[in-house]
Design an enzyme around this catalytic site. Structure first.
Site, PDB file in Angstrom:
ATOM      1  N   TRP A 127       0.855  -1.184   0.000  1.00  0.00           N
ATOM      2  CA  TRP A 127       0.000   0.000   0.000  1.00  0.00           C
ATOM      3  C   TRP A 127       0.896   1.242   0.000  1.00  0.00           C
ATOM      4  O   TRP A 127       1.826   1.333   0.821  1.00  0.00           O
ATOM      5  CB  TRP A 127      -0.886  -0.043   1.240  1.00  0.00           C
ATOM      6  CG  TRP A 127      -1.865   1.068   1.385  1.00  0.00           C
ATOM      7  CD1 TRP A 127      -2.714   1.549   0.453  1.00  0.00           C
ATOM      8  CD2 TRP A 127      -2.114   1.819   2.585  1.00  0.00           C
ATOM      9  NE1 TRP A 127      -3.478   2.563   0.972  1.00  0.00           N
ATOM     10  CE2 TRP A 127      -3.137   2.743   2.278  1.00  0.00           C
ATOM     11  CE3 TRP A 127      -1.585   1.794   3.871  1.00  0.00           C
ATOM     12  CZ2 TRP A 127      -3.630   3.643   3.218  1.00  0.00           C
ATOM     13  CZ3 TRP A 127      -2.080   2.680   4.808  1.00  0.00           C
ATOM     14  CH2 TRP A 127      -3.091   3.596   4.480  1.00  0.00           C
ATOM     15  N   ASP A 208      -0.309  -5.052   9.543  1.00  0.00           N
ATOM     16  CA  ASP A 208      -1.357  -4.136   9.083  1.00  0.00           C
ATOM     17  C   ASP A 208      -2.593  -4.991   8.845  1.00  0.00           C
ATOM     18  O   ASP A 208      -2.646  -5.790   7.910  1.00  0.00           O
ATOM     19  CB  ASP A 208      -0.925  -3.423   7.804  1.00  0.00           C
ATOM     20  CG  ASP A 208      -1.957  -2.394   7.339  1.00  0.00           C
ATOM     21  OD1 ASP A 208      -3.044  -2.316   7.946  1.00  0.00           O
ATOM     22  OD2 ASP A 208      -1.682  -1.689   6.354  1.00  0.00           O
ATOM     23  N   ALA A 210      -6.089  -4.517   8.035  1.00  0.00           N
ATOM     24  CA  ALA A 210      -7.116  -3.585   7.575  1.00  0.00           C
ATOM     25  C   ALA A 210      -8.371  -4.272   7.055  1.00  0.00           C
ATOM     26  O   ALA A 210      -9.393  -3.615   6.866  1.00  0.00           O
ATOM     27  CB  ALA A 210      -6.541  -2.691   6.469  1.00  0.00           C
ATOM     28  N   LYS A 243     -13.163  -0.952   6.619  1.00  0.00           N
ATOM     29  CA  LYS A 243     -13.750  -1.893   5.678  1.00  0.00           C
ATOM     30  C   LYS A 243     -14.807  -2.775   6.325  1.00  0.00           C
ATOM     31  O   LYS A 243     -15.940  -2.854   5.848  1.00  0.00           O
ATOM     32  CB  LYS A 243     -12.639  -2.773   5.060  1.00  0.00           C
ATOM     33  CG  LYS A 243     -11.497  -2.000   4.423  1.00  0.00           C
ATOM     34  CD  LYS A 243     -11.956  -1.107   3.299  1.00  0.00           C
ATOM     35  CE  LYS A 243     -10.797  -0.504   2.508  1.00  0.00           C
ATOM     36  NZ  LYS A 243      -9.914   0.387   3.257  1.00  0.00           N
TER      37      LYS A 243
END
Length: 393
Positions: A127, A208, A210, A243
């Site tokens: 990312w 991470d 997410a 999300k």
């Protein structure tokens, strides 16, 4: 003073959003923006979120500050959601942050506080905000190979070869599930091998996280993270509710630090509180309280999990339909990886010229590295999209 500022490079995705809006064609398709979309192309407010917000509106009697570490009820519920019982609560320091990005930033600041000039490794590709924030906070950066552009699968041999160069106290940033931008994930066996290598080298994993719940399920997506957390002496985790709760604009995230026996938990908590104070003082409360209400209420939680499952399964169907359509159009298994990948994104593995051709000729907007937002695929037009992609390559 301000005259010394120099123009910053434009964000390519933000640029593409503007281009898409200005495109007058009726048949244009946006496969670039990283938000979940339903069949109608909308990013909905989840049912449980609506219900929790209504309850919060009726019961909240103050907008006073909550605390430097945020809503500790929210933090604890997120700890349980992410880690389950993999690590005793007494080893975990948590802090609320403004979104997953805020959590990443705070944890990298913590790394700098603990070891100025530390080296952070991240996957190639990753990312774009990962390298940007690492650079911004003044840490050193290295990359490890991750994605094989030919097979569109994980280049695990390359990854392990690169990580063999780790030094003690290096930090390795790993996507917990649903790798962004590729959609290609490590298997459980590969995760175990990475864990063993990090322990051997004395490096610290930074997860991470997410997209929990967007891959194979809330528990399934957390399994590798929990297995690693149970073995390593220390770990950093940035969790996001953008999300899986659809709380993009409310900026809801949590930063966690798992400490070993040689580290005093209170010192870590104090450092995290201090960094919150310096960067934004008190984190925003509304979205975090909504998440806490949902996770603590059995009925709301069940409805949230049911809707999240609907979203996940819809993306899996879109993946399968797209893989089938591309197979028909290309008469090959070249795009079979699309079915196997998980999460909201996949890289198609097509050239930048093909991406530009799709945009110019067909109004199909894809990020330059060929990353597509699976949730943005219009189900009724998948055959048309597959034909256009096949034509462009």
């Amino acid at each position: 003073m301000l005259k010394n500022l120099t123009p910053q490079p434009p964000d390519k995705i933000i640029e593409m959003i503007a281009m898409y809006k200005e495109d007058p064609r009726d048949g244009k398709v946006d496969l670039g923006v990283g938000v979940y979309k339903d069949e109608a192309g909308r990013t909905p407010v989840m049912r449980a979120v609506k219900a929790a917000e209504k309850r919060l509106l009726e019961s909240q009697d103050s907008k006073s500050y909550v605390g430097l570490l945020g809503d500790l009820g929210f933090v604890d519920e997120m700890r349980k959601l992410v880690l389950g019982d993999a690590v005793p609560a007494e080893r975990v320091s948590g802090a609320q942050a403004p979104g997953g990005t805020g959590a990443i930033h705070q944890l990298l600041e913590l790394v700098r506080m603990a070891k100025p000039g530390a080296t952070v490794w991240f996957s190639d590709p990753t990312w774009p905000n990962h390298p940007a924030i690492v650079k911004h906070v003044g840490l050193n950066a290295k990359t490890y190979r991750y994605f094989d552009a030919e097979t569109c699968e994980v280049d695990f041999a390359g990854m392990m070869e690169d990580l063999a160069g780790l030094e003690a106290d290096d930090v390795v940033l790993i996507h917990g599930c649903c790798h962004n931008p590729t959609g290609a994930n490590l298997t459980a066996e590969q995760f175990d091998k990475v864990t063993a290598l990090l322990i051997e080298k004395g490096a610290t994993p930074f997860i991470d996280f997410a997209y929990q719940g967007f891959g194979d399920g809330l528990e399934e997506d957390a399994a590798n993270v929990r297995a690693m957390a149970a073995k390593v002496p220390q770990m950093l985790i940035a969790a996001s509710c953008s999300k899986n709760f659809g709380l993009y604009r409310d900026r809801v995230g949590a930063a966690f630090v798992i400490v070993g026996p040689d580290t005093e938990l209170g010192v870590v908590k104090g450092a995290m509180a201090s960094l919150n104070r310096l960067n934004f003082s008190f984190p925003p409360d509304h979205g975090a309280k909504v998440v806490e209400i949902i996770l603590k209420d059995p009925e709301l939680r069940a409805d949230w999990e049911a809707e999240l499952k609907e979203m996940r399964e819809r993306m899996l169907v879109l993946r399968a339909d797209m893989a089938d359509a591309l197979k028909r159009e290309t008469n090959s298994d070249r795009f079979e990886f699309f079915r196997k990948h998980r999460g909201m994104f996949s890289r198609l593995g097509i050239s930048s010229d093909a991406v530009l051709k799709l945009r110019a000729d067909k109004g199909i907007y894809i990020v330059g590295d060929s990353r597509v937002n699976v949730a943005g695929l219009p189900g009724e037009r998948i055959g048309e999209l597959a034909k256009a992609i096949a034509g462009a390559v």
